[in-house]
Design a protein around this motif. Sequence first.
Motif, PDB file in Angstrom:
ATOM      1  N   GLN A  16       9.608 -21.566 -74.140  1.00 51.73           N
ATOM      2  CA  GLN A  16      10.930 -22.142 -73.875  1.00 51.73           C
ATOM      3  C   GLN A  16      11.583 -21.422 -72.704  1.00 51.73           C
ATOM      4  OE1 GLN A  16      13.228 -22.223 -77.454  1.00 51.73           O
ATOM      5  NE2 GLN A  16      14.919 -23.315 -76.529  1.00 51.73           N
ATOM      6  N   SER A  17      12.369 -22.173 -71.920  1.00 53.77           N
ATOM      7  CA  SER A  17      12.933 -21.549 -70.713  1.00 53.77           C
ATOM      8  C   SER A  17      14.082 -20.603 -71.064  1.00 53.77           C
ATOM      9  CB  SER A  17      13.418 -22.624 -69.734  1.00 53.77           C
ATOM     10  OG  SER A  17      14.756 -22.977 -69.997  1.00 53.77           O
ATOM     11  N   ALA A  18      14.262 -19.606 -70.191  1.00 51.41           N
ATOM     12  CA  ALA A  18      15.401 -18.686 -70.312  1.00 51.41           C
ATOM     13  C   ALA A  18      16.694 -19.499 -70.175  1.00 51.41           C
ATOM     14  CB  ALA A  18      15.325 -17.641 -69.199  1.00 51.41           C
ATOM     15  N   ALA A  19      17.792 -18.917 -70.635  1.00 51.68           N
ATOM     16  CA  ALA A  19      19.091 -19.622 -70.564  1.00 51.68           C
ATOM     17  C   ALA A  19      19.443 -19.904 -69.109  1.00 51.68           C
ATOM     18  CB  ALA A  19      20.165 -18.756 -71.200  1.00 51.68           C
ATOM     19  N   ILE A  20      20.004 -21.085 -68.865  1.00 52.75           N
ATOM     20  CA  ILE A  20      20.463 -21.407 -67.511  1.00 52.75           C
ATOM     21  C   ILE A  20      21.917 -21.870 -67.550  1.00 52.75           C
ATOM     22  CG2 ILE A  20      18.276 -21.933 -66.355  1.00 52.75           C
ATOM     23  CD1 ILE A  20      18.490 -24.775 -67.206  1.00 52.75           C
ATOM     24  N   LYS A  21      22.668 -21.467 -66.535  1.00 51.24           N
ATOM     25  CA  LYS A  21      24.062 -21.909 -66.420  1.00 51.24           C
ATOM     26  C   LYS A  21      24.108 -23.040 -65.403  1.00 51.24           C
ATOM     27  CE  LYS A  21      26.191 -17.419 -67.443  1.00 51.24           C
ATOM     28  NZ  LYS A  21      25.003 -16.550 -67.427  1.00 51.24           N
ATOM     29  N   ARG A  22      24.683 -24.156 -65.800  1.00 58.17           N
ATOM     30  CA  ARG A  22      24.738 -25.313 -64.903  1.00 58.17           C
ATOM     31  C   ARG A  22      25.475 -24.956 -63.608  1.00 58.17           C
ATOM     32  NH1 ARG A  22      28.246 -29.035 -63.646  1.00 58.17           N
ATOM     33  NH2 ARG A  22      29.791 -28.539 -65.229  1.00 58.17           N
ATOM     34  N   PRO A  23      24.879 -25.260 -62.445  1.00 54.70           N
ATOM     35  CA  PRO A  23      25.546 -24.942 -61.173  1.00 54.70           C
ATOM     36  C   PRO A  23      26.891 -25.676 -61.063  1.00 54.70           C
ATOM     37  CG  PRO A  23      23.259 -25.593 -60.824  1.00 54.70           C
ATOM     38  CD  PRO A  23      23.576 -25.905 -62.237  1.00 54.70           C
ATOM     39  N   ARG A  24      27.894 -24.942 -60.607  1.00 56.37           N
ATOM     40  CA  ARG A  24      29.224 -25.525 -60.416  1.00 56.37           C
ATOM     41  C   ARG A  24      29.714 -25.159 -59.026  1.00 56.37           C
ATOM     42  NH1 ARG A  24      34.390 -23.870 -61.077  1.00 56.37           N
ATOM     43  NH2 ARG A  24      33.773 -21.815 -61.830  1.00 56.37           N
ATOM     44  N   GLU A  25      30.098 -26.158 -58.248  1.00 57.82           N
ATOM     45  CA  GLU A  25      30.561 -25.873 -56.884  1.00 57.82           C
ATOM     46  C   GLU A  25      31.902 -25.152 -56.936  1.00 57.82           C
ATOM     47  OE1 GLU A  25      30.021 -28.447 -53.148  1.00 57.82           O
ATOM     48  OE2 GLU A  25      32.102 -28.827 -53.683  1.00 57.82           O
ATOM     49  N   ILE A  26      31.961 -23.998 -56.263  1.00 58.38           N
ATOM     50  CA  ILE A  26      33.228 -23.247 -56.207  1.00 58.38           C
ATOM     51  C   ILE A  26      33.867 -23.351 -54.820  1.00 58.38           C
ATOM     52  CG2 ILE A  26      32.583 -21.613 -58.036  1.00 58.38           C
ATOM     53  CD1 ILE A  26      32.120 -19.537 -55.685  1.00 58.38           C
ATOM     54  N   ALA A  27      33.057 -23.723 -53.819  1.00 53.93           N
ATOM     55  CA  ALA A  27      33.571 -23.822 -52.441  1.00 53.93           C
ATOM     56  C   ALA A  27      32.544 -24.586 -51.606  1.00 53.93           C
ATOM     57  CB  ALA A  27      33.794 -22.423 -51.855  1.00 53.93           C
ATOM     58  N   CYS A  28      32.896 -24.875 -50.364  1.00 51.31           N
ATOM     59  CA  CYS A  28      31.947 -25.542 -49.466  1.00 51.31           C
ATOM     60  C   CYS A  28      32.327 -25.201 -48.025  1.00 51.31           C
ATOM     61  CB  CYS A  28      31.965 -27.052 -49.678  1.00 51.31           C
ATOM     62  SG  CYS A  28      33.523 -27.842 -49.199  1.00 51.31           S
ATOM     63  N   PHE A  29      31.416 -25.479 -47.111  1.00 49.31           N
ATOM     64  CA  PHE A  29      31.732 -25.376 -45.684  1.00 49.31           C
ATOM     65  C   PHE A  29      30.859 -26.371 -44.932  1.00 49.31           C
ATOM     66  CE2 PHE A  29      28.285 -22.287 -46.232  1.00 49.31           C
ATOM     67  CZ  PHE A  29      27.479 -22.484 -45.117  1.00 49.31           C
ATOM     68  N   SER A  30      31.170 -26.576 -43.677  1.00 44.06           N
ATOM     69  CA  SER A  30      30.414 -27.521 -42.849  1.00 44.06           C
ATOM     70  C   SER A  30      29.998 -26.864 -41.544  1.00 44.06           C
ATOM     71  CB  SER A  30      31.272 -28.751 -42.512  1.00 44.06           C
ATOM     72  OG  SER A  30      31.573 -29.499 -43.665  1.00 44.06           O
ATOM     73  N   TYR A  31      28.908 -27.362 -40.985  1.00 40.22           N
ATOM     74  CA  TYR A  31      28.594 -27.144 -39.569  1.00 40.22           C
ATOM     75  C   TYR A  31      28.805 -28.498 -38.901  1.00 40.22           C
ATOM     76  CZ  TYR A  31      26.144 -22.784 -40.841  1.00 40.22           C
ATOM     77  OH  TYR A  31      25.831 -21.539 -41.307  1.00 40.22           O
ATOM     78  N   ASP A  32      29.505 -28.528 -37.771  1.00 36.79           N
ATOM     79  CA  ASP A  32      29.751 -29.810 -37.109  1.00 36.79           C
ATOM     80  C   ASP A  32      28.577 -30.186 -36.200  1.00 36.79           C
ATOM     81  OD1 ASP A  32      30.010 -28.333 -34.767  1.00 36.79           O
ATOM     82  OD2 ASP A  32      32.193 -28.483 -34.687  1.00 36.79           O
ATOM     83  N   ASP A  33      28.749 -31.234 -35.391  1.00 35.66           N
ATOM     84  CA  ASP A  33      27.656 -31.731 -34.533  1.00 35.66           C
ATOM     85  C   ASP A  33      27.195 -30.717 -33.494  1.00 35.66           C
ATOM     86  OD1 ASP A  33      27.472 -34.097 -35.846  1.00 35.66           O
ATOM     87  OD2 ASP A  33      28.765 -35.229 -34.487  1.00 35.66           O
ATOM     88  N   LYS A  34      27.997 -29.689 -33.275  1.00 35.92           N
ATOM     89  CA  LYS A  34      27.587 -28.618 -32.349  1.00 35.92           C
ATOM     90  C   LYS A  34      27.151 -27.372 -33.136  1.00 35.92           C
ATOM     91  CE  LYS A  34      30.441 -30.029 -28.416  1.00 35.92           C
ATOM     92  NZ  LYS A  34      30.892 -31.314 -28.932  1.00 35.92           N
ATOM     93  N   HIS A  35      27.035 -27.518 -34.446  1.00 42.29           N
ATOM     94  CA  HIS A  35      26.674 -26.444 -35.379  1.00 42.29           C
ATOM     95  C   HIS A  35      27.726 -25.330 -35.415  1.00 42.29           C
ATOM     96  CE1 HIS A  35      23.799 -25.020 -38.305  1.00 42.29           C
ATOM     97  NE2 HIS A  35      23.853 -23.804 -37.805  1.00 42.29           N
ATOM     98  N   GLU A  36      28.984 -25.728 -35.158  1.00 36.72           N
ATOM     99  CA  GLU A  36      30.088 -24.782 -35.298  1.00 36.72           C
ATOM    100  C   GLU A  36      30.529 -24.752 -36.764  1.00 36.72           C
ATOM    101  OE1 GLU A  36      31.461 -22.921 -32.841  1.00 36.72           O
ATOM    102  OE2 GLU A  36      30.112 -23.733 -31.318  1.00 36.72           O
TER     103      GLU A  36
END
Length: 371
Positions: A16-36
């Motif tokens: 049986q697999s070890a315990a796993i915690k469901r991933p939860r998004e806490i933040a995000c970021f983007s790279y734009d078309d120039k990868h900024e």
Amino acid sequence: MSNIFDIQPIGRFHGQSAAIKRPREIACFSYDDKHEFRLDDSSIRWYYPPTLGADLSKGFDTFEKLDDEADEHLDSLLKTIMDHEQKTGQRVEADFITWRGMMTKFMAAIFSDRDGFEMNATFYQDTIFIEENKKYKVESQRRQSAQRPQPGRPSQDMMSFWGYKFETLCLLPAPWAETPRDYIENRENEIVNNHAQYCSVVRTGIGNSVMILGGEVDAVWDSKPTDGSPVNWVELKTSADIRNDRDMVSYERKLMKFWIQSFLLGVPKIIVGFRTPDGILKRIEEMDTPSIPGTVKRVGKGTWDGNMCINFASSLLDFLKATITGDGVWRIRRKERSSTIEVFKFEETGHGDILPDEFINWRIKHATKDQ
């Protein structure tokens, strides 16, 4: 002196697999078309089915390819974490902070005996920070690109382009109802550019370890909820169409990586574009991420087992926590075809280039505030 983690015998990771915690998004970021770098979700894309029969090679000569030879370390992930800590007024508590790609390599190592990797790690404020050893990655990519394809087979660069082209054929810059019909019908003629990315930062856990992982997400199926409930993300992949048993085994091995990548970020759906040997999009298949290990177990060739990947990763993370302690910089290395993972210190003090001064200064300032 190296500390050694034995991959073999893999039978000890059965069960049986070890315990796993469901991933939860806490933040995000983007790279734009120039990868900024941008601290927002401006590069989020929406999924809409592609046109079958499309030529995935079309536009190779105008491909605006990201030059990823510069070492970006963990900088974008740490900037996003600093912003999150500033907004919440609380330090992010985790045993590990790294990119999803590093955890993918760890989870897959039990069944990927040909693949090697090298990472750098450092311990700071009760957290292990792990990044890829860029020099090793660049050398591996150069070796791969230098390999001559078999007669009649496309180059490594072309096959890599097919993946980006498939994404371009599947993505919209806005929800379907807000996207002009002309755009939807002419996606085959869009210039392919892999600079823009939406990156999700999640809190998750395997066994006794809590992790903050950052990783690119291809698209959202409908819309991103604002109440913190799970997001209907979509991961896009390409694969050669399956013609015989050998192709099936090769595809099954690919499925392990597909599953791990999506499992770690909590992406519930994977859409695979199957292509002919010369890159014509033949069909697409939708898969629910959680069902993949069970399907492989039931009808596959037994090349991998999802529970064993999880148990292996859980044990390896425990080993890393016991080994990487105190000041300095460590190397985590698996040589190609090796049955061991070595961990050794190669800088006695400091944190190398893994942690930028900006992040350390922020954490020191934060710690003095809390006292």
